[in-house]
Design a protein around this motif. Sequence first.
Motif, PDB file in Angstrom:
ATOM      1  N   PRO A  93     -40.978  21.367  13.179  1.00 60.83           N
ATOM      2  CA  PRO A  93     -41.259  22.809  13.106  1.00 60.83           C
ATOM      3  C   PRO A  93     -41.614  23.433  14.448  1.00 60.83           C
ATOM      4  CG  PRO A  93     -42.820  21.533  11.759  1.00 60.83           C
ATOM      5  CD  PRO A  93     -41.939  20.543  12.443  1.00 60.83           C
ATOM      6  N   TRP A  94     -42.033  22.604  15.405  1.00 55.91           N
ATOM      7  CA  TRP A  94     -42.477  23.131  16.702  1.00 55.91           C
ATOM      8  C   TRP A  94     -41.363  23.125  17.735  1.00 55.91           C
ATOM      9  CZ3 TRP A  94     -45.111  19.558  13.775  1.00 55.91           C
ATOM     10  CH2 TRP A  94     -44.690  18.232  13.929  1.00 55.91           C
ATOM     11  N   SER A 127     -31.803  29.331  18.981  1.00 49.64           N
ATOM     12  CA  SER A 127     -33.147  29.474  19.543  1.00 49.64           C
ATOM     13  C   SER A 127     -34.191  29.768  18.476  1.00 49.64           C
ATOM     14  CB  SER A 127     -33.153  30.579  20.597  1.00 49.64           C
ATOM     15  OG  SER A 127     -32.832  31.802  19.980  1.00 49.64           O
ATOM     16  N   HIS A 128     -33.783  29.796  17.215  1.00 45.96           N
ATOM     17  CA  HIS A 128     -34.762  30.042  16.155  1.00 45.96           C
ATOM     18  C   HIS A 128     -35.590  28.807  15.871  1.00 45.96           C
ATOM     19  CE1 HIS A 128     -32.483  33.724  14.389  1.00 45.96           C
ATOM     20  NE2 HIS A 128     -33.164  33.997  15.478  1.00 45.96           N
ATOM     21  N   PHE A 129     -36.771  29.065  15.298  1.00 44.00           N
ATOM     22  CA  PHE A 129     -37.615  27.955  14.878  1.00 44.00           C
ATOM     23  C   PHE A 129     -37.370  27.691  13.393  1.00 44.00           C
ATOM     24  CE2 PHE A 129     -40.573  26.715  18.269  1.00 44.00           C
ATOM     25  CZ  PHE A 129     -40.125  27.573  19.251  1.00 44.00           C
ATOM     26  N   ARG A 131     -39.082  27.479  10.760  1.00 41.29           N
ATOM     27  CA  ARG A 131     -39.724  28.311   9.736  1.00 41.29           C
ATOM     28  C   ARG A 131     -39.044  29.670   9.587  1.00 41.29           C
ATOM     29  NH1 ARG A 131     -42.971  32.059  12.201  1.00 41.29           N
ATOM     30  NH2 ARG A 131     -44.194  32.508  10.340  1.00 41.29           N
ATOM     31  N   GLU A 132     -38.180  29.999  10.521  1.00 41.29           N
ATOM     32  CA  GLU A 132     -37.458  31.266  10.421  1.00 41.29           C
ATOM     33  C   GLU A 132     -36.149  31.128   9.653  1.00 41.29           C
ATOM     34  OE1 GLU A 132     -38.567  33.402  14.547  1.00 41.29           O
ATOM     35  OE2 GLU A 132     -37.495  31.529  14.783  1.00 41.29           O
TER      36      GLU A 132
ATOM     37  N   PRO B 162     -47.456  17.329  19.094  1.00 37.00           N
ATOM     38  CA  PRO B 162     -47.531  18.639  18.427  1.00 37.00           C
ATOM     39  C   PRO B 162     -48.324  18.600  17.121  1.00 37.00           C
ATOM     40  CG  PRO B 162     -45.286  18.174  19.116  1.00 37.00           C
ATOM     41  CD  PRO B 162     -46.057  16.904  19.303  1.00 37.00           C
ATOM     42  N   TRP B 240     -45.476  27.970  18.243  1.00 35.72           N
ATOM     43  CA  TRP B 240     -44.328  27.830  17.331  1.00 35.72           C
ATOM     44  C   TRP B 240     -44.653  28.332  15.938  1.00 35.72           C
ATOM     45  CZ3 TRP B 240     -45.357  24.779  13.139  1.00 35.72           C
ATOM     46  CH2 TRP B 240     -46.437  23.907  13.265  1.00 35.72           C
ATOM     47  N   ARG B 241     -45.950  28.493  15.636  1.00 38.39           N
ATOM     48  CA  ARG B 241     -46.307  28.992  14.314  1.00 38.39           C
ATOM     49  C   ARG B 241     -45.962  30.468  14.150  1.00 38.39           C
ATOM     50  NH1 ARG B 241     -49.848  25.188  11.974  1.00 38.39           N
ATOM     51  NH2 ARG B 241     -50.653  23.812  13.577  1.00 38.39           N
ATOM     52  N   VAL B 244     -42.104  33.259  17.900  1.00 38.04           N
ATOM     53  CA  VAL B 244     -41.937  33.414  19.339  1.00 38.04           C
ATOM     54  C   VAL B 244     -40.473  33.583  19.724  1.00 38.04           C
ATOM     55  CG1 VAL B 244     -41.722  31.741  21.198  1.00 38.04           C
ATOM     56  CG2 VAL B 244     -43.955  32.593  20.563  1.00 38.04           C
ATOM     57  N   SER B 245     -39.600  32.862  19.024  1.00 36.73           N
ATOM     58  CA  SER B 245     -38.196  32.894  19.419  1.00 36.73           C
ATOM     59  C   SER B 245     -37.615  34.303  19.238  1.00 36.73           C
ATOM     60  CB  SER B 245     -37.393  31.891  18.603  1.00 36.73           C
ATOM     61  OG  SER B 245     -37.408  32.275  17.253  1.00 36.73           O
ATOM     62  N   ARG B 246     -38.125  35.016  18.232  1.00 39.23           N
ATOM     63  CA  ARG B 246     -37.644  36.377  18.003  1.00 39.23           C
ATOM     64  C   ARG B 246     -37.874  37.221  19.240  1.00 39.23           C
ATOM     65  NH1 ARG B 246     -38.111  36.559  12.278  1.00 39.23           N
ATOM     66  NH2 ARG B 246     -36.175  35.539  11.700  1.00 39.23           N
ATOM     67  N   ASP B 249     -35.550  36.314  21.933  1.00 39.21           N
ATOM     68  CA  ASP B 249     -34.194  36.784  21.673  1.00 39.21           C
ATOM     69  C   ASP B 249     -33.962  38.193  22.208  1.00 39.21           C
ATOM     70  OD1 ASP B 249     -33.371  35.214  18.503  1.00 39.21           O
ATOM     71  OD2 ASP B 249     -33.275  34.539  20.576  1.00 39.21           O
TER      72      ASP B 249
END
Lengths: 255, 251
Positions: A93-94, A127-129, A131-132, B162, B240-241, B244-246, B249
């Motif tokens: 997930p990280w 590039s998504h994680f 959980r998305e 992690p 990562w919780r 962040v990637s959004r 982007d």
Amino acid sequence: MNDTSHAGGAASLDVSIASKDYHSASGWPLRALEDLRLTLPAGKAGAVVGPSGCGKTTLLRLIAGLDKDYVGRIALPEHGRLGMVFQEPRLLPWRSVIDNIRIAAPHAREEDIAALLDELGLAAHGSHFPRELSLGLARRVALARALAVKPDLLLLDEPLVSLDAALAEALREMIARLIDERRITTLIVTHDLGEAIALGDRIFLLSPRPARVVATIDVPTPRGQLGKEAAEKIEAQARAVYQGENSHQGKSSPR
Amino acid sequence: MIRFASLAALLLLWQIGASLSDPHRLPGPVAVFEKIYEEAVSGALFSNLAITLARVAAAFALAMSFGAAIGYAMGRNRLADRLLDPWVVTLLNLPALVVIVLAYVWAGLTEVAAIGAVALNKLPNAIVVVREGARALDPHLEDMAEVFRFSPAARFKDLVLPQLAPYLAAATRSGLSLVWKIVLVVELLGRSNGVGFEINMAFQLFDMKLLLAYALPFVALMLGVETFLVQPLERHVSRWRRGVSRRLDRV
Ligand SMILES: Nc1ncnc2c1ncn2[C@@H]1O[C@H](COP(=O)(O)OP(=O)(O)OP(=O)(O)O)[C@@H](O)[C@H]1O
Ligand SMILES: [Mg+2]
């Protein structure tokens, strides 16, 4: 006593398990597999069908070498590089989607990973994680990860379970195309006979727990052009096996 | 803004309290800030703060690295857990003062004894927290790493660390506040420099101005480390919780 070796030649995957017991908390042994035999030629897809809770995941874990506590013998394809899609996606997930693939397949080339993402419709999600992602997307990432290692044996545990019909259909076609193109020896576990007929060159029907292979059905090739009639014939065959099995209470072996 | 107002109110209360009481018992803010300035100009303030900070860092690093290693081993290995658990429980319940005095008696009034005593006070807490984290490691992800033959380095960096990060962050947070406090006691009892030593001097001389002139910058330093080091680090390990990637982007 068990022995995992590398088989060359015709039978790429050769499984012969005398017994696999779990030791439950109450101390009683729980027999998950008994006298289970199956062989799968190199480059073919095998589909293992069995009722819920019969021991399908257990079988895959033994083949993957995650559990060595059994009696029997398992011969893997040469080199034995393994790719696996677990019943749940099991992504880190990280880490982002692309990093999840990179970490599992450190020797894969960047352009190969990019091509794989593209092929699986994941190009926009690199590039998504995790959980998305929806379950359908996460499954595809898990599939991309398993393919990125260029496996000699691909193990898929219920790859279509709990997806809605349209998504399941799309993913099923994707999997069929990928394993056909790459000619990867693949073992797919499912509880759905239709799925098995659509994906397998050879179908293994399992009994209720303790699981045993009660029938092996070779699907006529090419399986993509399998007519409705032929499919129905296989289904009828399977139903007959399970009815016979039930009348024996799953104890004896009517083979 | 609210924080600022609340801080101003505190200063005001202090001023009122000081004007009502004997200046030797509670000097006013102006007198204390003059004293701080004086100590700062002479350099004594900074050298004492630096020495205390160095002791905190050394004791903290020692306790965290041993605590993480032992805690991980105990969380993963039943035998290690059974073997070491009574020791950890004993250490956990041993008063800080006893550990400090014993360290000074056995190892002399030395730097090693001082830092060792502080580290030993923090150690059991670090062990217990990290052990909890090691027990909570996801076996499903471990199977996944096994199937894909993660290298030991990848296992550590991408799988174990992690998952332990929130526990390490918790141990850091609770650990730092504990270490800060115990270091002062250690300095008071057996060192001839550092903030704890100066506070002891101020106590002996009944110099409340000097006492507050060390106590306040010390608290400020603690808050600074907490705000500018510990919290950003916590946010970094748990980024990562959040999505962040959004954000990346859109860049
Ligand atoms: N670690 C374990 N300890 C004890 N019993 C187990 C363990 N893992 C599985 N079992 C039991 O073994 C049997 C087979 O489990 P398994 O997960 O292999 O079945 P499955 O066919 O994959 O089921 P499903 O259709 O739910 O995925 C079940 O009765 C299960 O409760
Ligand atoms: Mg299962």
